[in-house]
Every structure is written in structure tokens, then in C-alpha cells.
Design an enzyme around this catalytic site. Structure first.
Site, mmCIF file in Angstrom:
data_model
loop_
_atom_site.group_PDB
_atom_site.id
_atom_site.type_symbol
_atom_site.label_atom_id
_atom_site.label_comp_id
_atom_site.label_asym_id
_atom_site.label_seq_id
_atom_site.Cartn_x
_atom_site.Cartn_y
_atom_site.Cartn_z
ATOM 1 N N CYS A 114 -19.327 5.286 -80.551
ATOM 2 C CA CYS A 114 -18.153 4.814 -79.818
ATOM 3 C C CYS A 114 -18.013 5.635 -78.530
ATOM 4 O O CYS A 114 -18.924 5.628 -77.707
ATOM 5 C CB CYS A 114 -16.918 4.900 -80.720
ATOM 6 S SG CYS A 114 -15.385 4.251 -80.027
ATOM 7 N N ASP A 162 -18.532 -7.035 -82.043
ATOM 8 C CA ASP A 162 -17.820 -5.923 -81.430
ATOM 9 C C ASP A 162 -16.906 -6.429 -80.311
ATOM 10 O O ASP A 162 -17.372 -7.014 -79.339
ATOM 11 C CB ASP A 162 -18.839 -4.925 -80.862
ATOM 12 C CG ASP A 162 -18.238 -3.562 -80.564
ATOM 13 O OD1 ASP A 162 -17.055 -3.508 -80.182
ATOM 14 O OD2 ASP A 162 -18.959 -2.565 -80.710
ATOM 15 N N HIS A 194 -17.487 -3.374 -84.589
ATOM 16 C CA HIS A 194 -17.509 -2.040 -83.996
ATOM 17 C C HIS A 194 -17.273 -0.991 -85.089
ATOM 18 O O HIS A 194 -16.430 -1.166 -85.948
ATOM 19 C CB HIS A 194 -16.415 -1.942 -82.935
ATOM 20 C CG HIS A 194 -16.438 -0.668 -82.153
ATOM 21 N ND1 HIS A 194 -17.314 -0.452 -81.120
ATOM 22 C CD2 HIS A 194 -15.691 0.455 -82.262
ATOM 23 C CE1 HIS A 194 -17.107 0.755 -80.608
ATOM 24 N NE2 HIS A 194 -16.120 1.324 -81.282
#
Length: 226
Positions: A114, A162, A194
């Protein structure tokens, strides 16, 4: 095997974090946190790398702060001083190269998730001693890697569903790397969201994809961190 909270020092800068050591000397790998902070999940990634033979260090980029609140995580991420973080990562690269547990291994790997994925790309562009870079669905609006300076190969791991790192964003990253003739390998996992690698978040964790992604990571580091 479990690591410990400690600090690495280089360039007159001490960087706190989590260090996990292999049973025998092995290449250094930097593990970069998600926007939650240096949480147990990131420490477990460092431990898994140590079990695979790597000297793994996860710097605490939030200086002791962490959260489970998305709103607070967003605030912490946006408040991160990128220039200061770049200096910290440069120090960590040097400290890992000089660590007794990385004897004979001049190049360092880096892996991030991330926010940490985008920072991994950024650090690889700023540090020629990084020899392999893994980006798990990296995103940070204020981090702009200078891909012209990138010398390390990149492994990109992405999620089909995502909402943060969309297929369009992945395509744009691929276009940038192609523009500068860089070496990369991207994999997008169907049906995943995600953060699908984070096994502490059952709402998004996808065990099959996570298992395959980890296998790719280990093969990638083995190939590029001899």
C-alpha cells in the site's frame, strides 16, 4: 523465528524499527508498512523473510504511532514527511549493507505494501544499492518516483478489484517503466481487493492469491539478490 524492536544507524541517523535475522548471513531486505503503521502484520512479513534466509528490517516510519482507523491512517499517511523518510530509508540501506548478518551481500532488497509499496518504488529510484524492489499495490499521492534513475528490477503485485490502485493506475505505471526501458514483472490477481495479502484483515484477505504472491516474492529475491 521472531525478531525484535531495535534501531539501525547510518549517516548519523538512527532509525527505529523491527529487525528479524536469519540463522545464517543473508541479503538485507527492507519491509515498508501499510498506512496503518508498523503493526504486527508487517513484523510477521519480516519474520517470514528471515525464515527464508534474509536479514529483514521494517523501519517505523510513523515513529511509534499506529492505528486501526482508516481515517486516522489516512491522516498519518498524508502527514508523512517524504524528504525525511527518504533520508531514513537511505540510512537503512547503508546500515543493512554494513550489518554483520548481510556479509558478502552488497545489494539490498525492498518490499512495501500500500503506502509502503509506493515508497519502495521511490526508494529504489533514489538508492542504487537497492537491487530488487517489490511493490504490493503501492499508492501515495505525494510520492513521485523518478523512474529515470531506477536500476533495480521491479515485481508489481496488484488486485483486480482494487479501488485505490485501479487497472488504469497499473497501466500508467507500466507505461512509465516502459518509457525508461526498465525491467519489471507485474501480476494482477483476479477477484482480489486492495490489501489481499494482509491476513489480519479477513474482509479482504485472499489466501490463494497471497500464497502465490509470496512464492513470487521469494523467487524474485532469490533471482536478484544472489
Amino acid at each position: 523465528m521472531a525478531g525484535q524492536r531495535t534501531a539501525l544507524t547510518a549517516h548519523n541517523l538512527s532509525v527505529p524499527g523491527y529487525l528479524s535475522l536469519p540463522t545464517a548471513p543473508g541479503p538485507g531486505v527492507i519491509v515498508l508498512q501499510e498506512w496503518w503503521g508498523l503493526v504486527p502484520h508487517i513484523e510477521s512479513v519480516a519474520d517470514r523473510l528471515a525464515e527464508a534466509g534474509y536479514t529483514a528490517f521494517a523501519p517505523d516510519l510513523y515513529q511509534g504511532q499506529s492505528t486501526t482507523s482508516p481515517d486516522e491512517a489516512g491522516k498519518l499517511m498524508m502527514a508523512l514527511n517524504i524528504a525525511q523518510t527518504a533520508e531514513q530509508l537511505r540510512a537503512v540501506v547503508q546500515a543493512l549493507r554494513e550489518h554483520p548478518s548481510t556479509q558478502g551481500h552488497p545489494k539490498v532488497g525492498i518490499i512495501g505494501f500500500c503506502m509502503g509499496g509506493q515508497l519502495a518504488l521511490y526508494a529504489a529510484c533514489e538508492n542504487p544499492d537497492i537491487g530488487a524492489c517489490v511493490d504490493f499495490y503501492g499508492i501515495h499521492p505525494n510520492v513521485k518516483p523518478n523512474f529515470a534513475n531506477l536500476s533495480a528490477p521491479v515485481l508489481g503485485i496488484f488486485a483486480e478489484k482494487d479501488a485505490f490502485v485501479t487497472p488504469e493506475a497499473v497501466a500508467a505505471l507500466r507505461q512509465e517503466l516502459d518509457r525508461y526501458g526498465k525491467t519489471y514483472d507485474f501480476e494482477t490477481y483476479p477477484g482480489t481487493d486492495h490489501a489481499f495479502f494482509n491476513d489480519t484483515r479477513p474482509e479482504v484477505y485472499h489466501p490463494d492469491a497471497a500464497y502465490d504472491a509470496w512464492d513470487r516474492v521469494l523467487r524474485f529475491f532469490k533471482a536478484h539478490l544472489p
